[in-house]
Scaffold this motif. Sequence first.
Motif, PDB file in Angstrom:
ATOM      1  N   GLN A  57       0.825  -1.199   0.000  1.00  0.00           N
ATOM      2  CA  GLN A  57       0.000   0.000   0.000  1.00  0.00           C
ATOM      3  C   GLN A  57       0.870   1.265   0.000  1.00  0.00           C
ATOM      4  OE1 GLN A  57      -2.170  -0.734   3.591  1.00  0.00           O
ATOM      5  NE2 GLN A  57      -3.614  -2.175   2.641  1.00  0.00           N
ATOM      6  N   TYR A  58       1.894   1.247   0.835  1.00  0.00           N
ATOM      7  CA  TYR A  58       2.748   2.420   0.976  1.00  0.00           C
ATOM      8  C   TYR A  58       3.455   2.769  -0.327  1.00  0.00           C
ATOM      9  CZ  TYR A  58       6.572   5.402   2.536  1.00  0.00           C
ATOM     10  OH  TYR A  58       7.469   6.439   2.660  1.00  0.00           O
ATOM     11  N   TRP A  59       3.946   1.758  -1.039  1.00  0.00           N
ATOM     12  CA  TRP A  59       4.633   2.024  -2.298  1.00  0.00           C
ATOM     13  C   TRP A  59       3.686   2.594  -3.347  1.00  0.00           C
ATOM     14  CZ3 TRP A  59       9.630   2.507  -3.227  1.00  0.00           C
ATOM     15  CH2 TRP A  59      10.515   1.992  -2.289  1.00  0.00           C
ATOM     16  N   GLY A  60       2.403   2.391  -3.132  1.00  0.00           N
ATOM     17  CA  GLY A  60       1.433   2.948  -4.063  1.00  0.00           C
ATOM     18  C   GLY A  60       1.058   4.388  -3.769  1.00  0.00           C
ATOM     19  N   CYS A  61       1.376   4.876  -2.560  1.00  0.00           N
ATOM     20  CA  CYS A  61       0.960   6.237  -2.201  1.00  0.00           C
ATOM     21  C   CYS A  61       2.086   7.098  -1.651  1.00  0.00           C
ATOM     22  CB  CYS A  61      -0.179   6.193  -1.178  1.00  0.00           C
ATOM     23  SG  CYS A  61       0.300   5.544   0.444  1.00  0.00           S
ATOM     24  N   LYS A  62       3.290   6.562  -1.552  1.00  0.00           N
ATOM     25  CA  LYS A  62       4.371   7.303  -0.896  1.00  0.00           C
ATOM     26  C   LYS A  62       4.727   8.591  -1.633  1.00  0.00           C
ATOM     27  CE  LYS A  62       8.381   4.846  -2.858  1.00  0.00           C
ATOM     28  NZ  LYS A  62       9.117   6.046  -3.328  1.00  0.00           N
TER      29      LYS A  62
END
Length: 206
Positions: A188-193
């Motif tokens: 998830q984080y790599w998609g919104c960082k």
Amino acid sequence: MKSKLSLAAGLIVGIFLLSGCATSPPSNPENICSIFEENRDWYEAAIDTREKWGAPVHVPMAIMYQESSFKHNAAPPMQYFLWIIPVGRASDAWGYSQAKTVSWDEYIDETGNWFADREDFDDAIDFMGWYIHKTSRVNKVSKWDAYHQYLNYHEGRTGYRRKSYNKKPWLLKVARKVDNRAKRYSQQYWGCKDELSRNWFMRTFF
């Protein structure tokens, strides 16, 4: 007129301070992007922890979810004698990180963070970053290995070396649960960082 302006300014400052000290758990704890969108100061604290201790954002967040469900005043359940008389809690773990007093005191002694508070998110995640870093150094466990980092966090580094977790099948299941959540958080984080970083920059400088 001046008194009204002063009152309005005071209200604005008060609202700002309260928003920075929000203690309610995030509304969607299963999604790290939602957590950080809702709590911008948490995102900044998580980035500071990564830069200071090398702990990837998703690992301490997954452990914190397991330990406290992001409740600032979380504590082990009360124990009762004869199901009626309260006799105390199972341990003195407290706050976001569920840090025990002995571990918290060790953290303060080693970091000099004398005013740290277990109910403060910034201090709690800094503690977790410190713990993950020290576990990596002492027990040679990767900072990205949420499964074994959690076993160290729960059992203590000495307990981990003694493999005390092997006598606790339930704990191995919990560690796997933490590891799975860490992997979801990471994805998830790599998609919104990039969006989080851009918004953080804009909020800070503009």
